[in-house]
Write a protein that holds these residues in place. Sequence first.
Motif, PDB file in Angstrom:
ATOM      1  N   PHE A 435      38.002 -53.549 -54.490  1.00 21.26           N
ATOM      2  CA  PHE A 435      36.565 -53.848 -53.874  1.00 21.26           C
ATOM      3  C   PHE A 435      36.001 -52.491 -53.368  1.00 21.26           C
ATOM      4  CE2 PHE A 435      38.062 -58.301 -54.027  1.00 21.26           C
ATOM      5  CZ  PHE A 435      37.265 -58.930 -53.534  1.00 21.26           C
ATOM      6  N   PRO A 436      34.634 -52.700 -53.158  1.00 13.91           N
ATOM      7  CA  PRO A 436      34.185 -51.253 -52.921  1.00 13.91           C
ATOM      8  C   PRO A 436      34.332 -51.286 -51.314  1.00 13.91           C
ATOM      9  CG  PRO A 436      32.335 -53.078 -53.799  1.00 13.91           C
ATOM     10  CD  PRO A 436      33.764 -53.778 -53.571  1.00 13.91           C
ATOM     11  N   SER A 437      34.172 -49.741 -50.809  1.00  9.14           N
ATOM     12  CA  SER A 437      34.583 -49.521 -49.542  1.00  9.14           C
ATOM     13  C   SER A 437      33.810 -50.356 -48.559  1.00  9.14           C
ATOM     14  CB  SER A 437      34.137 -48.032 -49.292  1.00  9.14           C
ATOM     15  OG  SER A 437      34.837 -47.194 -50.257  1.00  9.14           O
ATOM     16  N   ALA A 438      34.724 -50.539 -47.470  1.00  9.26           N
ATOM     17  CA  ALA A 438      33.903 -51.585 -46.552  1.00  9.26           C
ATOM     18  C   ALA A 438      33.002 -50.918 -45.748  1.00  9.26           C
ATOM     19  CB  ALA A 438      35.076 -52.077 -45.562  1.00  9.26           C
ATOM     20  N   ARG A 439      31.967 -51.723 -45.377  1.00  9.91           N
ATOM     21  CA  ARG A 439      30.763 -50.921 -44.722  1.00  9.91           C
ATOM     22  C   ARG A 439      31.001 -51.585 -43.327  1.00  9.91           C
ATOM     23  NH1 ARG A 439      29.292 -54.906 -48.183  1.00  9.91           N
ATOM     24  NH2 ARG A 439      27.929 -56.673 -47.500  1.00  9.91           N
ATOM     25  N   ARG A 440      30.357 -50.825 -42.195  1.00 10.76           N
ATOM     26  CA  ARG A 440      30.417 -51.312 -40.679  1.00 10.76           C
ATOM     27  C   ARG A 440      29.117 -51.730 -40.498  1.00 10.76           C
ATOM     28  NH1 ARG A 440      34.528 -49.561 -37.719  1.00 10.76           N
ATOM     29  NH2 ARG A 440      36.051 -48.111 -38.654  1.00 10.76           N
ATOM     30  N   THR A 441      29.277 -52.983 -39.882  1.00 13.58           N
ATOM     31  CA  THR A 441      28.231 -53.505 -39.101  1.00 13.58           C
ATOM     32  C   THR A 441      28.637 -54.254 -37.906  1.00 13.58           C
ATOM     33  OG1 THR A 441      26.391 -54.942 -39.732  1.00 13.58           O
ATOM     34  CG2 THR A 441      28.384 -55.680 -40.621  1.00 13.58           C
ATOM     35  N   GLN A 442      27.722 -55.016 -37.319  1.00 12.26           N
ATOM     36  CA  GLN A 442      27.805 -55.604 -36.145  1.00 12.26           C
ATOM     37  C   GLN A 442      27.123 -57.170 -36.273  1.00 12.26           C
ATOM     38  OE1 GLN A 442      26.897 -53.563 -32.830  1.00 12.26           O
ATOM     39  NE2 GLN A 442      24.853 -54.435 -32.810  1.00 12.26           N
ATOM     40  N   ASN A 443      27.763 -58.369 -35.612  1.00 12.77           N
ATOM     41  CA  ASN A 443      27.270 -59.643 -35.754  1.00 12.77           C
ATOM     42  C   ASN A 443      26.127 -59.903 -34.669  1.00 12.77           C
ATOM     43  OD1 ASN A 443      28.876 -60.099 -33.452  1.00 12.77           O
ATOM     44  ND2 ASN A 443      30.073 -61.403 -34.737  1.00 12.77           N
ATOM     45  N   ARG A 444      25.659 -60.888 -34.675  1.00  8.97           N
ATOM     46  CA  ARG A 444      24.503 -61.414 -33.653  1.00  8.97           C
ATOM     47  C   ARG A 444      25.354 -61.076 -32.181  1.00  8.97           C
ATOM     48  NH1 ARG A 444      22.075 -66.502 -35.956  1.00  8.97           N
ATOM     49  NH2 ARG A 444      24.006 -66.760 -36.908  1.00  8.97           N
ATOM     50  N   ASP A 445      26.302 -61.503 -32.026  1.00 15.27           N
ATOM     51  CA  ASP A 445      27.343 -61.299 -30.670  1.00 15.27           C
ATOM     52  C   ASP A 445      27.440 -59.856 -30.456  1.00 15.27           C
ATOM     53  OD1 ASP A 445      27.180 -64.046 -30.551  1.00 15.27           O
ATOM     54  OD2 ASP A 445      29.155 -64.346 -31.414  1.00 15.27           O
ATOM     55  N   GLY A 446      27.445 -58.819 -31.216  1.00 12.97           N
ATOM     56  CA  GLY A 446      27.448 -57.635 -30.931  1.00 12.97           C
ATOM     57  C   GLY A 446      28.969 -57.212 -31.371  1.00 12.97           C
ATOM     58  N   LYS A 447      29.731 -57.900 -32.197  1.00 14.08           N
ATOM     59  CA  LYS A 447      31.055 -57.543 -32.407  1.00 14.08           C
ATOM     60  C   LYS A 447      30.990 -56.598 -33.771  1.00 14.08           C
ATOM     61  CE  LYS A 447      33.418 -61.650 -30.870  1.00 14.08           C
ATOM     62  NZ  LYS A 447      34.251 -62.973 -31.025  1.00 14.08           N
ATOM     63  N   LYS A 448      31.865 -55.699 -33.537  1.00 10.19           N
ATOM     64  CA  LYS A 448      31.941 -54.793 -34.875  1.00 10.19           C
ATOM     65  C   LYS A 448      32.644 -55.249 -35.948  1.00 10.19           C
ATOM     66  CE  LYS A 448      30.863 -50.702 -31.843  1.00 10.19           C
ATOM     67  NZ  LYS A 448      31.475 -49.471 -31.364  1.00 10.19           N
ATOM     68  N   LEU A 449      32.060 -55.303 -36.914  1.00 12.02           N
ATOM     69  CA  LEU A 449      32.729 -55.680 -38.362  1.00 12.02           C
ATOM     70  C   LEU A 449      32.959 -54.678 -39.335  1.00 12.02           C
ATOM     71  CD1 LEU A 449      30.773 -59.138 -38.361  1.00 12.02           C
ATOM     72  CD2 LEU A 449      32.959 -58.713 -37.392  1.00 12.02           C
ATOM     73  N   LEU A 450      33.818 -54.843 -40.249  1.00 10.99           N
ATOM     74  CA  LEU A 450      33.933 -54.320 -41.365  1.00 10.99           C
ATOM     75  C   LEU A 450      33.881 -55.428 -42.651  1.00 10.99           C
ATOM     76  CD1 LEU A 450      36.992 -52.147 -40.771  1.00 10.99           C
ATOM     77  CD2 LEU A 450      34.692 -51.198 -41.193  1.00 10.99           C
ATOM     78  N   ILE A 451      32.985 -55.085 -43.595  1.00 10.03           N
ATOM     79  CA  ILE A 451      32.798 -56.015 -44.686  1.00 10.03           C
ATOM     80  C   ILE A 451      32.729 -55.391 -45.933  1.00 10.03           C
ATOM     81  CG2 ILE A 451      31.062 -57.706 -45.643  1.00 10.03           C
ATOM     82  CD1 ILE A 451      29.790 -57.894 -42.737  1.00 10.03           C
ATOM     83  N   THR A 452      33.264 -56.091 -46.960  1.00 11.15           N
ATOM     84  CA  THR A 452      33.355 -55.694 -48.308  1.00 11.15           C
ATOM     85  C   THR A 452      33.237 -57.003 -49.064  1.00 11.15           C
ATOM     86  OG1 THR A 452      34.508 -54.606 -50.179  1.00 11.15           O
ATOM     87  CG2 THR A 452      35.875 -55.586 -48.356  1.00 11.15           C
ATOM     88  N   ASP A 453      32.675 -57.188 -50.431  1.00 11.12           N
ATOM     89  CA  ASP A 453      32.373 -58.130 -51.169  1.00 11.12           C
ATOM     90  C   ASP A 453      32.436 -57.769 -52.654  1.00 11.12           C
ATOM     91  OD1 ASP A 453      29.697 -57.147 -51.250  1.00 11.12           O
ATOM     92  OD2 ASP A 453      29.244 -58.518 -49.555  1.00 11.12           O
ATOM     93  N   LYS A 454      32.766 -58.532 -53.686  1.00 10.95           N
ATOM     94  CA  LYS A 454      32.458 -58.456 -54.794  1.00 10.95           C
ATOM     95  C   LYS A 454      32.455 -59.776 -55.520  1.00 10.95           C
ATOM     96  CE  LYS A 454      35.092 -56.177 -58.581  1.00 10.95           C
ATOM     97  NZ  LYS A 454      36.565 -55.662 -58.868  1.00 10.95           N
TER      98      LYS A 454
END
Length: 593
Positions: A435-454
Amino acid sequence: MRWTRYTALAVIASLGVAAAPAAQAQPAAPAPPAPAQPAAKAQPAAAQQDAKAQPAAAQQDAKAQPAAAQQDAKAQPAAAQQDAKAQPAAAQQDAKAQPAAAQQDAKAAAKQGAAPPNGAAAVQAPGAAAASPGTAADAGAPGALPPGHPQVGQELPAGHPPVGSSAPSPASRRTMEQLTGLFDAPEDTVQDDRGLPPGVLVVTVQDADGKPVPRAPLDLDIVHSSVAKGESRERVRKETDESGSFRFEGLTIGSGTSYGVSVTRDGATFSLPHFGLGAEVGKRAVLHVYQASPDVNDVLVGMRGLIYLQLRQDAVSVEQLYQVYNLGRVAWLPDATFALPPGAKAFNKSESLSDMRFEEAKGAAVSGGAEGSGATRVALRGTVSPGRHEGQFRFQVPLSGEERQTIRIELPPRVAQMQVMAEASKSMTLEVKGFPSARRTQNRDGKKLLITDKQLTRADGGWTTLEITLAGLPTPGVGRWIALLLAGATVLAGVAVNVVRRREGDRGPDEEERRELIEAREALLDEFVELERARRRGDVGPKTYERVRTALLDALARIEGMIESSRPAPKKGAGSRKTGDAGKAGSAASTTP
């Protein structure tokens, strides 16, 4: 498996989900222009003749008319015709057909002290002649038809979508299926019917083309629930008539009773979610049934998956959500199993509203016999009818105590798109093989997330497993080893106390004492191994390592000494049971006088 069709299926499935909100936001058909509101009654009559106060369309129309027509529009039918040019096409047709009615309405409006709406068609006055054939009865009505449009009630041209309905007709579905190769499943419905009295339910069973299915076995699942009596169920089995329908009468109404409808055909179950009956009208339900096959190669099925990871105190919580798309006209009867990661526990599934389900299958056989029967597995079963279905489940994987841990997850068949998300701290990282490298973001509750998809491509060849690696995981600190020393000292002291008590009571060492000592020794050896791993990872410094290692060696030496002293001494007498030749010889010598 034909991956060209598979890839197209994945793309269409993705677009189908993304386009759903946009389709809902767009109107089903352009709304007809609303007639303009009449001017205030306080407006002087001279304002009716002032072209400057009218919209730009009316001003241009007034310039094109003769001066006499501008001053007295009510007396000139030609003025009404010119003004109608600024109106919708339907209003122009009506104005040309009825100039006399337009003049009479304009005069009536003037007598009431209100100016006629600017740019609006004249409304037919009461008592005026009926519209001629082929024209709208009311040119100013919102539903006026454009020139050349077939009259309402006439048969529409072939392939024309039904008027006033968002659902395509069976003919248009068949046309789209021939063009795209994909089947747009008709919707199952449950609706109030004012023509049915309360307590009446009419169920109609139809096939994929909307044709009635006669003599179909029909089950009505009735659920009664109350605070006092709890929940009870009953099932009524009926059969549809030649028109594919059955009428249930005298059913209980109210919120305490719900009804579910299902039909079993070719091993597949097709059902409607439970619903209630109101106190005012009855209901009419339509349920569609399809041909079914257990072979995944006979159906046009694809999946989108989501894996969500959360850190717990001593485990990683893994939640999996799958959207299953059946874009053909044949239902799928899956019986596919896939293994959970080693050590997985706390399996939990969510209830599904469809006939498809994920369920735990402990000890289920593995295709190919690769693993033992003790592995915990998940089974995909039920009926995947044409359309979209959802299912989800969760479980926990124990933390290994390492800073880096890889979780291997098996997937159900026909997964065309996957997304992996993990709640993460600043130091934590997420890697998914391929998979591609995970990107950092956060959800509506402010929780920090790492996401990758393919999304699957033909070159990928299909997914059967995912390897997810989490790094930067929290590991036990120095406090763990201090606690270990205290626990080891406690265990050692307890064993010593037991030995002293037994010896003070003139009791020699027994097998239970020896077994406890051996278990304590094995525990200390395991801690030696864990201490060495912590030193390599850098979890403990040199001083802590030496202090803990010395304490473990001292405890291990003491326990070894206790084990040696607890060895039972040879007993004298003919009844002794010693093994080996030396034991037998000693026993024989002890019996000599």
